[in-house]
Design an enzyme around this catalytic site. Structure first.
Site, PDB file in Angstrom:
ATOM      1  N   MET A  28       0.836  -1.202   0.000  1.00 26.27           N
ATOM      2  CA  MET A  28       0.000   0.000   0.000  1.00 26.27           C
ATOM      3  C   MET A  28       0.873   1.254   0.000  1.00 26.27           C
ATOM      4  O   MET A  28       0.366   2.359   0.274  1.00 26.27           O
ATOM      5  CB  MET A  28      -0.943  -0.002   1.200  1.00 26.27           C
ATOM      6  CG  MET A  28      -1.896  -1.189   1.196  1.00 26.27           C
ATOM      7  SD  MET A  28      -3.413  -0.900   2.113  1.00 26.27           S
ATOM      8  CE  MET A  28      -2.774  -0.621   3.736  1.00 26.27           C
ATOM      9  N   TYR A  30       4.068   3.987   0.922  1.00 28.68           N
ATOM     10  CA  TYR A  30       4.752   4.590   2.078  1.00 28.68           C
ATOM     11  C   TYR A  30       5.753   3.572   2.617  1.00 28.68           C
ATOM     12  O   TYR A  30       5.717   3.160   3.765  1.00 28.68           O
ATOM     13  CB  TYR A  30       3.758   5.054   3.150  1.00 28.68           C
ATOM     14  CG  TYR A  30       4.278   6.266   3.894  1.00 28.68           C
ATOM     15  CD1 TYR A  30       4.341   7.501   3.264  1.00 28.68           C
ATOM     16  CD2 TYR A  30       4.752   6.167   5.191  1.00 28.68           C
ATOM     17  CE1 TYR A  30       4.850   8.606   3.911  1.00 28.68           C
ATOM     18  CE2 TYR A  30       5.266   7.266   5.852  1.00 28.68           C
ATOM     19  CZ  TYR A  30       5.304   8.490   5.199  1.00 28.68           C
ATOM     20  OH  TYR A  30       5.824   9.582   5.845  1.00 28.68           O
ATOM     21  N   GLU A  33      11.684  -0.339   5.387  1.00 29.66           N
ATOM     22  CA  GLU A  33      12.608  -1.450   5.237  1.00 29.66           C
ATOM     23  C   GLU A  33      11.907  -2.821   5.242  1.00 29.66           C
ATOM     24  O   GLU A  33      12.419  -3.780   4.670  1.00 29.66           O
ATOM     25  CB  GLU A  33      13.689  -1.352   6.332  1.00 29.66           C
ATOM     26  CG  GLU A  33      14.869  -2.284   6.197  1.00 29.66           C
ATOM     27  CD  GLU A  33      15.566  -2.238   4.841  1.00 29.66           C
ATOM     28  OE1 GLU A  33      15.660  -1.147   4.227  1.00 29.66           O
ATOM     29  OE2 GLU A  33      16.022  -3.316   4.397  1.00 29.66           O
ATOM     30  N   GLY A  34      10.743  -2.905   5.898  1.00 25.61           N
ATOM     31  CA  GLY A  34       9.981  -4.165   5.855  1.00 25.61           C
ATOM     32  C   GLY A  34       9.566  -4.509   4.431  1.00 25.61           C
ATOM     33  O   GLY A  34       9.798  -5.623   3.942  1.00 25.61           O
ATOM     34  N   HIS A  35       8.969  -3.537   3.738  1.00 22.06           N
ATOM     35  CA  HIS A  35       8.593  -3.758   2.330  1.00 22.06           C
ATOM     36  C   HIS A  35       9.838  -4.073   1.485  1.00 22.06           C
ATOM     37  O   HIS A  35       9.813  -4.962   0.637  1.00 22.06           O
ATOM     38  CB  HIS A  35       7.956  -2.491   1.737  1.00 22.06           C
ATOM     39  CG  HIS A  35       6.716  -2.005   2.423  1.00 22.06           C
ATOM     40  ND1 HIS A  35       6.700  -0.874   3.203  1.00 22.06           N
ATOM     41  CD2 HIS A  35       5.445  -2.488   2.423  1.00 22.06           C
ATOM     42  CE1 HIS A  35       5.462  -0.671   3.645  1.00 22.06           C
ATOM     43  NE2 HIS A  35       4.682  -1.632   3.202  1.00 22.06           N
ATOM     44  N   GLY A 145       4.675 -10.334   4.089  1.00 21.14           N
ATOM     45  CA  GLY A 145       5.394 -10.181   5.354  1.00 21.14           C
ATOM     46  C   GLY A 145       4.712 -10.916   6.500  1.00 21.14           C
ATOM     47  O   GLY A 145       3.477 -10.913   6.616  1.00 21.14           O
ATOM     48  N   ASP A 148       1.967  -9.222   8.996  1.00 19.91           N
ATOM     49  CA  ASP A 148       0.516  -9.421   8.884  1.00 19.91           C
ATOM     50  C   ASP A 148       0.267 -10.924   8.810  1.00 19.91           C
ATOM     51  O   ASP A 148      -0.117 -11.457   7.766  1.00 19.91           O
ATOM     52  CB  ASP A 148      -0.012  -8.691   7.650  1.00 19.91           C
ATOM     53  CG  ASP A 148       0.263  -7.202   7.734  1.00 19.91           C
ATOM     54  OD1 ASP A 148      -0.476  -6.499   8.419  1.00 19.91           O
ATOM     55  OD2 ASP A 148       1.274  -6.747   7.149  1.00 19.91           O
ATOM     56  N   VAL A 174      10.492  -7.101   9.954  1.00 24.41           N
ATOM     57  CA  VAL A 174      11.621  -6.190  10.181  1.00 24.41           C
ATOM     58  C   VAL A 174      11.215  -5.221  11.295  1.00 24.41           C
ATOM     59  O   VAL A 174      10.120  -4.661  11.269  1.00 24.41           O
ATOM     60  CB  VAL A 174      11.991  -5.421   8.895  1.00 24.41           C
ATOM     61  CG1 VAL A 174      13.122  -4.436   9.155  1.00 24.41           C
ATOM     62  CG2 VAL A 174      12.358  -6.401   7.791  1.00 24.41           C
TER      63      VAL A 174
HETATM   64  P1  AMP Z   1       1.299  -2.935   3.468  1.00 26.89           P
HETATM   65  O1  AMP Z   1       1.897  -1.874   2.614  1.00 26.89           O
HETATM   66  O2  AMP Z   1       1.166  -2.570   4.919  1.00 26.89           O
HETATM   67  O3  AMP Z   1       0.043  -3.539   2.878  1.00 26.89           O
HETATM   68  O4  AMP Z   1       2.358  -4.129   3.476  1.00 26.89           O
HETATM   69  C1  AMP Z   1       2.780  -4.724   2.267  1.00 26.89           C
HETATM   70  C2  AMP Z   1       3.547  -5.986   2.570  1.00 26.89           C
HETATM   71  O5  AMP Z   1       4.694  -5.666   3.384  1.00 26.89           O
HETATM   72  C3  AMP Z   1       2.714  -7.003   3.378  1.00 26.89           C
HETATM   73  O6  AMP Z   1       3.001  -8.312   2.894  1.00 26.89           O
HETATM   74  C4  AMP Z   1       3.229  -6.788   4.772  1.00 26.89           C
HETATM   75  O7  AMP Z   1       3.087  -7.928   5.609  1.00 26.89           O
HETATM   76  C5  AMP Z   1       4.686  -6.474   4.540  1.00 26.89           C
HETATM   77  N1  AMP Z   1       5.259  -5.770   5.687  1.00 26.89           N
HETATM   78  C6  AMP Z   1       4.750  -4.664   6.301  1.00 26.89           C
HETATM   79  N2  AMP Z   1       5.510  -4.341   7.378  1.00 26.89           N
HETATM   80  C7  AMP Z   1       6.503  -5.256   7.449  1.00 26.89           C
HETATM   81  C8  AMP Z   1       7.595  -5.468   8.340  1.00 26.89           C
HETATM   82  N3  AMP Z   1       7.824  -4.667   9.370  1.00 26.89           N
HETATM   83  N4  AMP Z   1       8.411  -6.516   8.095  1.00 26.89           N
HETATM   84  C9  AMP Z   1       8.185  -7.352   7.050  1.00 26.89           C
HETATM   85  N5  AMP Z   1       7.183  -7.199   6.166  1.00 26.89           N
HETATM   86  C10 AMP Z   1       6.342  -6.174   6.367  1.00 26.89           C
END
Ligand code: AMP
Length: 287
Positions: A28, A30, A33-35, A145, A148, A174
């Site tokens: 989504m 923004y 480092e996780g993404h 990730g 979630d 992360v």
């Molecule tokens: P989002 O943009 O929040 O929908 O997240 C997109 C993807 O990044 C999803 O698969 C999330 O689980 C993953 N994600 C978000 N935060 C983290 C994190 N801190 N560490 C690892 N993956 C993450």
């Protein structure tokens, strides 16, 4: 790196070389480092990497933060370029939900608890958009990730039940140095709230300590973790769980593995976190 908001351009690039492997990282935006850790893993395991940036209205309830969800496309594109993405798909609502749209993908069972109980329409939105992105990109592998965790359980179920032809990869959470899981929503936190937000990982880590010390009673684990959250004045507990990582059913007694998870309001910001025990690879079957 190609950036496009059309399905035709995605398909043209995807099928330029039909034998090439593609990794897909849905987001989504923004980005943090996780993404980016997902993009790097996809980069290492595939010939090409596609990322998608789309804030999906269908996974937000009317009371939630759709309109305030943080966005910074220019920065996201720079990060994706650095991480080695080949294609970024940035669809708009008119493309994803055109007039007349009336088909939704609903996974039952595992969506009834935890995040699904707290956010009843959330996973229907997630599985609908993820199914669409899988059909548009047709990736060899999709990267999600652990952050979630329930989303990975629900998506894995959908992939199996609807026979999507791809490999599903779950990457570890992360964290900041103090344990807070990276999240686009962390940007909402004031400095005192940011300090208090470590309560999620502190509570879960306490549960892991107890499991490692031999505690197997589900209620004892849930109570010990709840006490950590109750001791933080800026935090308000939404739910706290010690569940079976496959079914997400609450455990009376922990057997071989467990998923500890929690949702906590810090001010108006709702944060989630989880820790699998004994390890992520143990609970996801080695992926
Ligand atoms: P989002 O943009 O929040 O929908 O997240 C997109 C993807 O990044 C999803 O698969 C999330 O689980 C993953 N994600 C978000 N935060 C983290 C994190 N801190 N560490 C690892 N993956 C993450």
């Amino acid at each position: 790196m190609n950036v496009t908001n059309t399905i035709e351009a995605v398909r043209a690039m995807r099928w330029q070389n039909p034998t090439a492997t593609w990794g897909l990282v849905p987001t989504m935006g923004y980005l943090h480092e996780g993404h980016i850790s997902l993009v790097r893993r996809a980069r290492a395991e595939n010939d090409f990497v596609a990322a998608t940036i789309y804030v999906n209205p269908a996974q937000f309830a009317p009371t939630e933060d759709l309109s305030s969800y943080p966005r910074d496309l220019a920065r996201d594109l720079a990060l994706l370029q650095d991480a080695g993405a080949d294609l970024v798909f940035t669809p708009d609502n008119a493309l994803m939900y055109p007039a007349g749209f009336q088909t939704f993908v609903t996974v039952e069972g595992v969506t009834a608890v935890l995040e699904g109980a707290a956010r009843p329409t959330h996973f229907r939105g997630v599985t609908t958009i993820v199914a669409k992105l899988f059909n548009i990109v047709q990736p060899t592998r999709a990267y999600f990730g652990q952050k979630d965790f329930q989303q990975t359980v629900v998506t894995r179920r959908m992939i199996a039940d609807l026979n999507f032809n791809l490999e599903f990869i779950v990457c570890p959470t992360v964290r900041e140095a103090d344990g807070l899981a990276l999240s686009s929503r962390n940007t909402y936190l004031t400095p005192p709230q940011r300090a208090a937000a470590t309560v999620l990982s502190r509570a879960l880590a306490q549960g892991i300590v107890l499991l490692n010390a031999g505690e197997r009673d589900g209620d004892a684990l849930r109570q010990a973790m709840t006490a950590v959250i109750a001791a933080e004045p800026l935090a308000r507990l939404d739910y706290l769980s010690a569940a079976d990582p496959l079914t997400l059913a609450e455990l009376a007694q922990v057997g071989e593995m467990a998923l500890l998870s929690t949702a906590v309001f810090v001010g108006k910001t709702r944060l989630i976190d989880n820790m699998p025990w004994p390890s992520l690879t143990a609970v996801t079957g080695g992926q």
